[in-house]
Scaffold this motif. Structure first.
Motif, PDB file in Angstrom:
ATOM      1  N   ALA A 437       0.699  -0.726   0.586  1.00  6.30           N
ATOM      2  CA  ALA A 437      -0.204   0.307   0.220  1.00  6.30           C
ATOM      3  C   ALA A 437       0.620   1.229  -0.179  1.00  6.30           C
ATOM      4  O   ALA A 437       0.187   1.942  -0.791  1.00  6.30           O
ATOM      5  N   GLU A 438       2.137   0.933   0.864  1.00  8.81           N
ATOM      6  CA  GLU A 438       2.706   2.674   1.128  1.00  8.81           C
ATOM      7  C   GLU A 438       3.655   2.644  -0.324  1.00  8.81           C
ATOM      8  O   GLU A 438       3.569   3.542  -1.036  1.00  8.81           O
ATOM      9  N   CYS A 439       4.073   1.637  -1.059  1.00  7.38           N
ATOM     10  CA  CYS A 439       4.947   1.610  -2.050  1.00  7.38           C
ATOM     11  C   CYS A 439       3.628   2.239  -3.533  1.00  7.38           C
ATOM     12  O   CYS A 439       4.033   3.045  -4.175  1.00  7.38           O
ATOM     13  N   MET A 440       2.247   1.540  -3.240  1.00 10.32           N
ATOM     14  CA  MET A 440       1.882   2.205  -4.593  1.00 10.32           C
ATOM     15  C   MET A 440       0.745   3.405  -4.240  1.00 10.32           C
ATOM     16  O   MET A 440       1.109   4.166  -5.498  1.00 10.32           O
ATOM     17  N   THR A 441       0.733   4.046  -3.297  1.00  9.82           N
ATOM     18  CA  THR A 441       0.970   5.374  -2.787  1.00  9.82           C
ATOM     19  C   THR A 441       2.080   6.149  -3.330  1.00  9.82           C
ATOM     20  O   THR A 441       2.295   6.994  -4.109  1.00  9.82           O
ATOM     21  N   LEU A 442       3.086   5.848  -2.715  1.00  5.18           N
ATOM     22  CA  LEU A 442       4.372   7.107  -3.827  1.00  5.18           C
ATOM     23  C   LEU A 442       4.670   7.087  -5.028  1.00  5.18           C
ATOM     24  O   LEU A 442       4.890   7.520  -5.896  1.00  5.18           O
ATOM     25  N   GLY A 443       4.246   5.445  -5.412  1.00  7.66           N
ATOM     26  CA  GLY A 443       4.070   5.859  -6.903  1.00  7.66           C
ATOM     27  C   GLY A 443       2.943   6.224  -8.077  1.00  7.66           C
ATOM     28  O   GLY A 443       3.226   7.436  -8.613  1.00  7.66           O
ATOM     29  N   VAL A 444       2.105   6.360  -6.770  1.00  9.07           N
ATOM     30  CA  VAL A 444       0.808   7.516  -7.362  1.00  9.07           C
ATOM     31  C   VAL A 444       0.980   9.349  -7.148  1.00  9.07           C
ATOM     32  O   VAL A 444       0.951   9.649  -8.122  1.00  9.07           O
TER      33      VAL A 444
END
Length: 456
Positions: A437-444
């Protein structure tokens, strides 16, 4: 003469002219010290309960913990909000407006927390069921909940006071609001859990007493030691109440993403508790609790980075000095990234001794935690970068962006990750949900706001 001595003892901070690196460090190190200590005190609380009462008591605390995060979320919303708004007013030499905002933040937030505490007390059994308590854990959960409710009101005063006192130019006193009550909490935890055998309720009472001491320290500072900011007497006229509502709404918008950050943490606990107790029973929740006790250390370290940069960025943003804003963000982001990498390495390399602090080595919960904590640790890297960027958005009044980022990491990505990851990778998927979840947020963030990279 006494006033001159008092002024000399006060930390000398000029947000508009001092070179960014030493300015950031002068705020960061006391803030980091106090927050890490606060985290260690929380860890000590878990160690005493785990070793002195048992793994079920540890699981019960994890069930109740979302209430703490709701409380700190409310406090952070008003603390960050009033710090941003008051910083801008102070940069424009409007001291009266800053003092009015500070008074409104204290009064309204405390009143709201009192109302929440009363509602939780009246509906405590349905509330605990909603948090995921099983029949076996319900008595322990209720004992702990009743003990910590008074402390939740004091936490609001303590946390808002920390922001205001730091803004007043006294980061060392702000740090003492965590350190002294934390030391007291450790002593009372030991006293109530071991010699006095008060069980899980003793741990909750220790926390409430410590928070009450911190709140008294804030009140003393605001009335007897403050230099720049003041607590004012608010009028109760219709016009005054309207202005209070308007100002509170503005502060809430500025700090809303900080509250969402705490709610994101509570969603980690809430969703994780449901998944772990469904898949692995009470032992699974106890194992997950170890990660939840250690994760606030990561949270506090990176929160210290964001909170230290915030008054610098907000002040210079209000003064129109864009170069100092960009410079402060670069320092903040670099520091956060280094802290995230070190936290991941620490949690990964020290898994066995860390888990052994909380759980007996011959228990099933211990084995579950040993296998899962290294996977959970990868969330620290991405979390650190997300917090630094979101802190920049808050400090520059980009409230919509900050709120959306918090929603992504705390709800949009997190809940599906907890539900879907175990289907594809079991049981590792339960531990990997937060890092994903944290990795996907950073990507966005990076895909939708490429200009943030240019600022770095």
């Amino acid at each position: 003469m006494a006033k001159k001595i008092k002024d000399k003892e006060r930390d000398s901070i000029d947000f508009g002219k001092t070179r960014i690196e030493p300015l950031f460090n002068s705020i960061f190190y006391p803030t980091l010290f106090s927050m890490v200590f606060a985290s260690l005190f929380t860890v000590a609380d878990g160690i005493f309960v785990g070793q002195g009462v048992g793994s079920n008591a540890l699981a019960a605390i994890n069930i109740v913990s979302p209430l703490f995060l709701i409380t700190t979320g409310l406090a952070l919303m008003f603390g960050v909000g009033v710090s941003v708004v008051a910083s801008i007013h102070l940069a424009q030499n409007n001291h009266k407006a800053a003092n009015i905002n500070i008074t409104q933040a204290f009064d309204v937030a405390t009143l709201l927390m009192v109302m929440i505490a009363i509602a939780v007390f009246l509906f405590r059994i349905p509330f605990l069921r909603l948090l995921g308590s099983s029949d076996a854990l319900l008595p322990l959960c209720q004992a702990y909940l009743l003990a910590i409710l008074p402390g939740c009101i004091c936490i609001v005063i303590q946390m808002i006071g920390t922001f205001v006192i730091r803004l007043d130019g006294s980061p060392k006193f702000a740090a003492s609001l965590e350190i002294f009550p934390g030391l007291l909490n450790i002593f009372l935890d030991w006293l109530f859990v071991f010699p006095m055998q008060m069980g899980i309720a003793g741990s909750g009472i220790a926390s409430s007493i410590s928070c009450a001491v911190a709140a008294v320290m804030v009140v003393w500072y605001m009335f007897f030691r403050t230099q720049t900011v003041r607590i004012l007497r608010l009028k109760l006229s219709r016009t005054s109440l309207y202005l209070t509502a308007r100002n509170v709404g503005y502060m809430a918008r500025s700090g809303f993403s900080s509250m969402l950050g705490e709610l994101a943490m509570s969603m980690v606990l809430l969703t994780g508790n449901y998944v772990f107790i469904r898949e692995l029973g009470e032992d699974g929740v106890a194992a997950f609790c170890v990660a939840c006790y250690l994760y606030p250390i990561v949270f506090m370290v990176n929160n210290a980075v964001a909170q230290s940069a915030q008054p610098i960025i907000s002040f210079n943003y209000g003064a129109g000095n864009r170069y100092r804003v960009r410079k402060a963000f670069r320092v903040s982001f670099s520091t956060a990234t280094i802290c995230g990498v070190l936290a991941t390495m620490f949690l990964t390399l020290c898994t066995k001794p860390l888990v052994g602090l909380f759980l007996q080595a011959d228990t099933k919960a211990y084995e579950i935690a040993i296998n899962g904590l290294p996977l959970f640790a990868y969330s620290a890297i991405f979390f650190a970068m997300n917090v630094a960027i979101i802190g920049y958005y808050q400090a520059t009044e980009q409230n919509t962006r900050a709120t959306l980022c918090m929603l992504f990491r705390g709800l949009v990505f997190l809940v599906p990750a907890f539900i879907l990851m175990p289907i594809f990778i079991y049981p590792q998927g339960m531990w990997l949900a937060v890092p994903v979840a944290e990795c996907m947020t950073l990507g966005v963030i990076l895909l939708t706001n490429k200009s943030i990279i240019s600022r770095y």
